[in-house]
Design a protein around this motif. Structure first.
Motif, mmCIF file in Angstrom:
data_model
loop_
_atom_site.group_PDB
_atom_site.id
_atom_site.type_symbol
_atom_site.label_atom_id
_atom_site.label_comp_id
_atom_site.label_asym_id
_atom_site.label_seq_id
_atom_site.Cartn_x
_atom_site.Cartn_y
_atom_site.Cartn_z
ATOM 1 N N GLN A 56 0.828 -1.200 0.000
ATOM 2 C CA GLN A 56 0.000 0.000 0.000
ATOM 3 C C GLN A 56 0.865 1.253 0.000
ATOM 4 N N GLY A 57 0.546 2.180 -0.904
ATOM 5 C CA GLY A 57 1.257 3.452 -0.961
ATOM 6 C C GLY A 57 2.434 3.477 -1.911
ATOM 7 N N ASN A 58 2.925 2.318 -2.298
ATOM 8 C CA ASN A 58 4.056 2.265 -3.234
ATOM 9 C C ASN A 58 3.578 2.467 -4.664
ATOM 10 N N ILE A 59 4.464 2.951 -5.487
ATOM 11 C CA ILE A 59 4.177 3.068 -6.912
ATOM 12 C C ILE A 59 4.189 1.664 -7.509
ATOM 13 N N GLU A 60 3.198 1.386 -8.343
ATOM 14 C CA GLU A 60 3.098 0.091 -9.008
ATOM 15 C C GLU A 60 3.695 0.187 -10.396
ATOM 16 N N ASN A 61 4.421 -0.846 -10.780
ATOM 17 C CA ASN A 61 5.089 -0.909 -12.065
ATOM 18 C C ASN A 61 4.554 -2.141 -12.792
ATOM 19 N N ILE A 62 3.949 -1.945 -13.948
ATOM 20 C CA ILE A 62 3.316 -3.051 -14.672
ATOM 21 C C ILE A 62 4.291 -4.204 -14.878
ATOM 22 N N GLN A 63 3.807 -5.377 -14.584
ATOM 23 C CA GLN A 63 4.577 -6.601 -14.824
ATOM 24 C C GLN A 63 4.052 -7.290 -16.078
ATOM 25 N N SER A 64 4.710 -8.360 -16.493
ATOM 26 C CA SER A 64 4.322 -9.027 -17.734
ATOM 27 C C SER A 64 2.925 -9.640 -17.650
ATOM 28 N N LYS A 65 2.501 -10.056 -16.471
ATOM 29 C CA LYS A 65 1.152 -10.618 -16.292
ATOM 30 C C LYS A 65 0.324 -9.667 -15.444
ATOM 31 N N GLY A 66 -0.931 -9.503 -15.825
ATOM 32 C CA GLY A 66 -1.818 -8.626 -15.081
ATOM 33 C C GLY A 66 -1.848 -7.219 -15.643
ATOM 34 N N TYR A 67 -2.559 -6.350 -14.954
ATOM 35 C CA TYR A 67 -2.693 -4.946 -15.346
ATOM 36 C C TYR A 67 -3.224 -4.793 -16.770
ATOM 37 N N GLU A 68 -4.116 -5.657 -17.165
ATOM 38 C CA GLU A 68 -4.600 -5.657 -18.555
ATOM 39 C C GLU A 68 -5.285 -4.348 -18.936
ATOM 40 N N ASP A 69 -6.020 -3.728 -17.997
ATOM 41 C CA ASP A 69 -6.672 -2.455 -18.308
ATOM 42 C C ASP A 69 -5.649 -1.374 -18.614
ATOM 43 N N TRP A 70 -4.567 -1.337 -17.852
ATOM 44 C CA TRP A 70 -3.528 -0.343 -18.099
ATOM 45 C C TRP A 70 -2.841 -0.620 -19.434
ATOM 46 N N LYS A 71 -2.597 -1.887 -19.724
ATOM 47 C CA LYS A 71 -1.948 -2.235 -20.989
ATOM 48 C C LYS A 71 -2.818 -1.851 -22.187
ATOM 49 N N LYS A 72 -4.122 -2.111 -22.071
ATOM 50 C CA LYS A 72 -5.044 -1.728 -23.149
ATOM 51 C C LYS A 72 -5.053 -0.211 -23.326
ATOM 52 N N ALA A 73 -4.963 0.516 -22.225
ATOM 53 C CA ALA A 73 -4.957 1.976 -22.291
ATOM 54 C C ALA A 73 -3.692 2.499 -22.967
ATOM 55 N N VAL A 74 -2.555 1.875 -22.700
ATOM 56 C CA VAL A 74 -1.306 2.253 -23.376
ATOM 57 C C VAL A 74 -1.470 2.049 -24.874
ATOM 58 N N ARG A 75 -1.994 0.890 -25.262
ATOM 59 C CA ARG A 75 -2.195 0.616 -26.694
ATOM 60 C C ARG A 75 -3.184 1.610 -27.308
#
Length: 151
Positions: A48-67
């Motif tokens: 909690q409180g740390n910056i999250e850095n996208i990993q190879s698995k997961g974060y699909e919504d963020w990945k779709k937004a980048v694309r």
């Protein structure tokens, strides 16, 4: 290896709401077609409180937004590009959502390619982004071409 000098940082507070994302991309001209290469190697959520850095698995919504952000940028450029996505950082559900990620990606791409957006287009996308915490839009995938949501 990620070159931290390529980080594009979006950090704004508008109407009391935070908008934060870090995008690290490498951009090259292409002779053939636009290409997106995803090379995520982050740790994801650590605590909690740390910056999250996208990993190879997961974060699909963020990945779709980048694309989505890159596809928009490609659509207004006269060139063809090859983009390597090296890093995307944010804080899910507090400072960062898919629309913020996509907007930051557009700005990062424009900075790396010297692509100039008309001020009217920037204003529209920025207003769209600043409304992304309303009406559960933070749970949806942005479509920057029509300034709506796909999900």
């Amino acid at each position: 290896m990620i070159d931290e000098k390529l980080d594009y940082k979006l950090l704004k507070v508008k109407n009391g709401k935070p908008f934060f994302a870090v995008i690290n991309i490498e951009v090259y001209k292409s002779d053939n077609e636009n290409e997106i290469i995803e090379e995520y190697s982050g740790e994801g959520w650590t605590r909690q409180g740390n910056i999250e850095n996208i990993q190879s698995k997961g974060y699909e919504d963020w990945k779709k937004a980048v694309r989505s952000g890159l596809e928009f940028a490609f659509s207004i450029s006269n060139q063809k590009w090859k983009v390597k996505i090296k890093k995307v950082e944010g804080r899910i559900a507090t400072d960062t959502n898919p629309t913020i990620i996509g907007f930051a990606t557009i700005l990062a791409f424009c900075e790396k390619t010297n692509l100039k957006l008309e001020s009217e287009i920037i204003d529209k996308i920025e207003n769209f982004t600043f409304k992304s915490w309303e009406n559960r839009n933070h749970e949806k995938i942005p479509n920057f071409k029509n300034l709506g949501y796909d999900k």
